[in-house]
Scaffold this motif. Structure first.
Motif, mmCIF file in Angstrom:
data_model
loop_
_atom_site.group_PDB
_atom_site.id
_atom_site.type_symbol
_atom_site.label_atom_id
_atom_site.label_comp_id
_atom_site.label_asym_id
_atom_site.label_seq_id
_atom_site.Cartn_x
_atom_site.Cartn_y
_atom_site.Cartn_z
ATOM 1 N N ALA A 161 0.827 -1.205 0.000
ATOM 2 C CA ALA A 161 0.000 0.000 0.000
ATOM 3 C C ALA A 161 0.863 1.258 0.000
ATOM 4 C CB ALA A 161 -0.926 0.001 1.211
ATOM 5 N N VAL A 162 1.927 1.261 0.776
ATOM 6 C CA VAL A 162 2.833 2.410 0.816
ATOM 7 C C VAL A 162 3.576 2.529 -0.511
ATOM 8 C CG1 VAL A 162 4.900 3.346 1.931
ATOM 9 C CG2 VAL A 162 3.065 2.405 3.317
ATOM 10 N N LYS A 163 4.013 1.400 -1.078
ATOM 11 C CA LYS A 163 4.687 1.417 -2.380
ATOM 12 C C LYS A 163 3.784 2.019 -3.446
ATOM 13 C CE LYS A 163 7.414 -2.756 -1.682
ATOM 14 N NZ LYS A 163 7.654 -4.125 -2.141
ATOM 15 N N ALA A 164 2.534 1.592 -3.472
ATOM 16 C CA ALA A 164 1.584 2.088 -4.472
ATOM 17 C C ALA A 164 1.309 3.578 -4.285
ATOM 18 C CB ALA A 164 0.285 1.297 -4.397
ATOM 19 N N ASP A 165 1.192 4.020 -3.039
ATOM 20 C CA ASP A 165 0.941 5.435 -2.762
ATOM 21 C C ASP A 165 2.123 6.293 -3.210
ATOM 22 O OD1 ASP A 165 -0.537 7.674 -1.554
ATOM 23 O OD2 ASP A 165 1.093 7.652 -0.078
ATOM 24 N N LEU A 166 3.331 5.858 -2.900
ATOM 25 C CA LEU A 166 4.520 6.615 -3.305
ATOM 26 C C LEU A 166 4.668 6.661 -4.819
ATOM 27 C CD1 LEU A 166 7.106 5.432 -0.647
ATOM 28 C CD2 LEU A 166 6.000 7.663 -0.805
ATOM 29 N N ALA A 167 4.386 5.543 -5.486
ATOM 30 C CA ALA A 167 4.477 5.507 -6.947
ATOM 31 C C ALA A 167 3.463 6.456 -7.573
ATOM 32 C CB ALA A 167 4.260 4.085 -7.452
ATOM 33 N N GLU A 168 2.262 6.492 -7.030
ATOM 34 C CA GLU A 168 1.222 7.397 -7.542
ATOM 35 C C GLU A 168 1.607 8.861 -7.333
ATOM 36 O OE1 GLU A 168 -1.965 8.914 -9.381
ATOM 37 O OE2 GLU A 168 -1.386 6.802 -9.377
ATOM 38 N N ARG A 169 2.164 9.172 -6.183
ATOM 39 C CA ARG A 169 2.591 10.548 -5.915
ATOM 40 C C ARG A 169 3.716 10.969 -6.864
ATOM 41 N NH1 ARG A 169 1.349 12.545 -0.463
ATOM 42 N NH2 ARG A 169 0.003 11.026 0.547
ATOM 43 N N ALA A 170 4.676 10.078 -7.087
ATOM 44 C CA ALA A 170 5.776 10.377 -8.007
ATOM 45 C C ALA A 170 5.248 10.570 -9.422
ATOM 46 C CB ALA A 170 6.817 9.267 -7.969
ATOM 47 N N LYS A 171 4.268 9.766 -9.800
ATOM 48 C CA LYS A 171 3.666 9.879 -11.133
ATOM 49 C C LYS A 171 2.985 11.238 -11.316
ATOM 50 C CE LYS A 171 -0.090 7.619 -13.478
ATOM 51 N NZ LYS A 171 -0.968 6.447 -13.489
ATOM 52 N N ARG A 172 2.275 11.707 -10.286
ATOM 53 C CA ARG A 172 1.601 13.013 -10.370
ATOM 54 C C ARG A 172 2.616 14.155 -10.442
ATOM 55 N NH1 ARG A 172 -1.993 11.055 -5.996
ATOM 56 N NH2 ARG A 172 -0.926 12.561 -4.677
ATOM 57 N N ILE A 173 3.691 14.068 -9.680
ATOM 58 C CA ILE A 173 4.734 15.098 -9.719
ATOM 59 C C ILE A 173 5.415 15.088 -11.084
ATOM 60 C CG2 ILE A 173 6.947 15.807 -8.740
ATOM 61 C CD1 ILE A 173 5.898 14.667 -6.035
ATOM 62 N N HIS A 174 5.685 13.904 -11.587
ATOM 63 C CA HIS A 174 6.298 13.728 -12.901
ATOM 64 C C HIS A 174 5.446 14.399 -13.979
ATOM 65 C CE1 HIS A 174 6.805 11.110 -16.567
ATOM 66 N NE2 HIS A 174 8.062 11.457 -16.355
ATOM 67 N N LYS A 175 4.158 14.158 -13.924
ATOM 68 C CA LYS A 175 3.235 14.743 -14.908
ATOM 69 C C LYS A 175 3.193 16.267 -14.783
ATOM 70 C CE LYS A 175 -1.526 14.508 -16.521
ATOM 71 N NZ LYS A 175 -2.857 13.934 -16.283
ATOM 72 N N ALA A 176 3.155 16.773 -13.550
ATOM 73 C CA ALA A 176 3.104 18.217 -13.328
ATOM 74 C C ALA A 176 4.388 18.911 -13.769
ATOM 75 C CB ALA A 176 2.829 18.516 -11.855
ATOM 76 N N ALA A 177 5.510 18.211 -13.729
ATOM 77 C CA ALA A 177 6.794 18.788 -14.135
ATOM 78 C C ALA A 177 6.973 18.791 -15.648
ATOM 79 C CB ALA A 177 7.941 18.028 -13.479
ATOM 80 N N GLY A 178 6.122 18.071 -16.358
ATOM 81 C CA GLY A 178 6.231 18.033 -17.812
ATOM 82 C C GLY A 178 6.423 16.644 -18.364
ATOM 83 N N GLY A 179 6.659 15.675 -17.505
ATOM 84 C CA GLY A 179 6.749 14.287 -17.915
ATOM 85 C C GLY A 179 7.990 13.944 -18.714
ATOM 86 N N ASP A 180 7.884 12.833 -19.428
ATOM 87 C CA ASP A 180 9.003 12.342 -20.238
ATOM 88 C C ASP A 180 9.359 13.324 -21.347
ATOM 89 O OD1 ASP A 180 9.326 9.950 -18.828
ATOM 90 O OD2 ASP A 180 7.777 8.947 -20.006
ATOM 91 N N LYS A 181 8.355 13.994 -21.855
ATOM 92 C CA LYS A 181 8.577 14.943 -22.952
ATOM 93 C C LYS A 181 9.532 16.066 -22.533
ATOM 94 C CE LYS A 181 5.944 17.444 -26.406
ATOM 95 N NZ LYS A 181 4.603 17.814 -26.856
ATOM 96 N N ALA A 182 9.444 16.473 -21.265
ATOM 97 C CA ALA A 182 10.313 17.539 -20.751
ATOM 98 C C ALA A 182 11.645 16.993 -20.229
ATOM 99 C CB ALA A 182 9.601 18.307 -19.648
ATOM 100 N N GLY A 183 11.797 15.669 -20.194
ATOM 101 C CA GLY A 183 13.058 15.076 -19.772
ATOM 102 C C GLY A 183 13.112 14.634 -18.325
ATOM 103 N N TYR A 184 11.961 14.537 -17.668
ATOM 104 C CA TYR A 184 11.925 14.089 -16.274
ATOM 105 C C TYR A 184 11.567 12.613 -16.226
ATOM 106 C CZ TYR A 184 12.214 18.984 -15.078
ATOM 107 O OH TYR A 184 12.638 20.271 -14.957
ATOM 108 N N ARG A 185 12.030 11.924 -15.167
ATOM 109 C CA ARG A 185 11.786 10.497 -15.013
ATOM 110 C C ARG A 185 11.328 10.219 -13.583
ATOM 111 N NH1 ARG A 185 16.911 8.154 -15.444
ATOM 112 N NH2 ARG A 185 16.962 7.942 -13.203
#
Length: 85
Positions: free
Chosen positions: A22-46
Motif C-alpha cells: 500500500a505504501v509502495k503504491a501510494d509513493l508511486a502514484e505521488r511520483a507519477k503526479r509530480i512527474h506529470k506536473a513537471a512536464g513528464g518524459d517529454k520535458a526530460g523528467y523520469r
C-alpha cells in the motif's frame, strides 16, 4: 503535574508498514503526479519507485540535460511538488 507520556514503537511493525504494498503504491502514484506536473518524459523528467534497504522510496529526477537546465533555472520540480500531496 501530569506524568510524561512514553511512546514505545514496535520497530518491526513500522518496518513492515514502510515496505508494504500500500505504501509502495501510494509513493508511486505521488511520483507519477509530480512527474506529470513537471512536464513528464517529454520535458526530460523520469519517475522511479523502488524498495530501499529499510523502506519504499520514490523519486522524480531531471534525466536529460534539458531537464537539468530547466530545473536549475525555474525550479520545476519544486513547483510540481504540490501535485504529490
Amino acid at each position: 503535574m501530569a506524568k510524561p507520556v512514553q511512546i514505545v514503537l514496535n520497530r518491526k511493525a513500522v518496518g513492515q508498514l514502510l515496505r508494504s504494498p500500500a505504501v509502495k503504491a501510494d509513493l508511486a502514484e505521488r511520483a507519477k503526479r509530480i512527474h506529470k506536473a513537471a512536464g513528464g518524459d517529454k520535458a526530460g523528467y523520469r519517475a522511479d519507485s523502488f524498495e530501499g534497504f529499510d523502506r519504499s522510496r520514490a523519486q522524480v529526477v531531471a534525466a536529460t540535460h534539458k531537464a537539468q537546465t530547466d530545473q536549475a533555472r525555474h525550479r520545476t520540480l519544486d513547483s510540481a511538488l504540490n501535485a504529490g500531496r
